[in-house]
Scaffold this active site. Structure first.
Site, PDB file in Angstrom:
ATOM      1  CE  LYS A  50       2.888  -1.066 -10.662  1.00  0.00           C
ATOM      2  NZ  LYS A  50       3.424   0.273 -11.047  1.00  0.00           N
ATOM      3  CB  ALA A  72       8.688   1.155  -7.351  1.00  0.00           C
ATOM      4  CG  ASP A  73       2.107   2.791  -8.490  1.00  0.00           C
ATOM      5  OD1 ASP A  73       1.912   2.347  -9.633  1.00  0.00           O
ATOM      6  OD2 ASP A  73       1.477   3.751  -8.010  1.00  0.00           O
ATOM      7  CB  THR A  74       5.979   7.033  -9.272  1.00  0.00           C
ATOM      8  OG1 THR A  74       7.189   6.412  -8.829  1.00  0.00           O
ATOM      9  CG2 THR A  74       6.097   8.535  -9.046  1.00  0.00           C
ATOM     10  N   GLY A 109       5.504   4.410  -3.858  1.00  0.00           N
ATOM     11  CA  GLY A 109       5.445   3.244  -2.992  1.00  0.00           C
ATOM     12  C   GLY A 109       6.578   2.311  -3.365  1.00  0.00           C
TER      13      GLY A 109
END
Length: 218
Positions: A50, A72-74, A109
């Site tokens: 991303k 970011a990635d949750t 992340g």
């Protein structure tokens, strides 16, 4: 300048409440991961994906190479299984039934990148404990629409906060950005917080005072 490569209103809110001035840019990427990949590696990979897509789009829009792009990635992880966003109300119900009375992990992340070639990424973990949930209260929660755009089918800052008995780690990490970690990282990139006079909205954080392992004070 800080640039958020996300259209998530929750991440934008956390950054604003943290005192950051920033722009946003689209970062549409494939969220497909290799079968059997570690959730930690997957969260980090998607955050980097991303951030890189955001950087490309930002530069095409005329952004400066020195600007810092945040991706970011949750993801919610239960028994090493990644629980993504539900595709239907039935899927949301199934996820919440699996989380009922259990302990799970929320991984975010975080990737920071600039056009100058610098890239830093990491994964922050928060452990979340759910009380046992009744089928009727799960159905009522889903009927409100809150779970449908959230990993694991719940938003801790919303009505699902009442499902949580305790957390270990960063609360904002569960919402979408580990602000304690991120604030320290951004300092090393020369990005500081501005003065804040008040919160923009009541985001539900106060309800979890004392439950977290780290403190986020806007």
């Amino acid at each position: 300048m800080l640039v958020l490569a996300s259209s998530s209103p929750r991440r934008s809110l956390l950054l604003r409440q943290g005192g950051y001035v920033f722009e946003t840019v689209q970062a549409s990427v494939s969220e497909d991961l290799e079968e059997g990949i570690s959730p930690f590696i997957g969260a980090k990979l998607l955050a980097e994906r991303k951030a890189k897509a955001g950087l490309t789009n930002w530069l095409e829009l005329g952004g400066d190479k020195q600007d810092v792009i945040l991706g970011a990635d949750t993801m919610v992880v239960l028994d090493s299984c990644i629980l993504g966003k539900p595709g239907s109300s039935l899927e949301a119900e199934e996820m919440l039934l699996r989380l009922s009375g259990r302990t799970h992990a929320v991984l975010t992340g975080v990737a920071l990148i600039s056009g100058a070639g610098k890239l830093v990424s990491d994964v922050i973990e928060t452990v979340v404990n759910f009380r046992p949930l009744g089928v009727d209260e799960i159905k009522a929660y889903i009927a409100g629409g809150e779970p449908m755009d959230k990993a694991g089918s719940y938003g801790i800052q919303g009505e699902a906060g009442k499902f949580v008995t305790s957390i270990e780690g960063s609360l904002t990490n569960v919402i979408g950005l580990p602000m304690e970690y991120l604030s320290e990282q951004l300092k090393t990139w020369g990005i500081e917080q501005t003065n804040i006079t008040s919160r923009e909205v009541d985001d539900g954080l106060s309800a979890f005072e004392g439950l977290t392992g780290g403190a986020f004070t806007p």
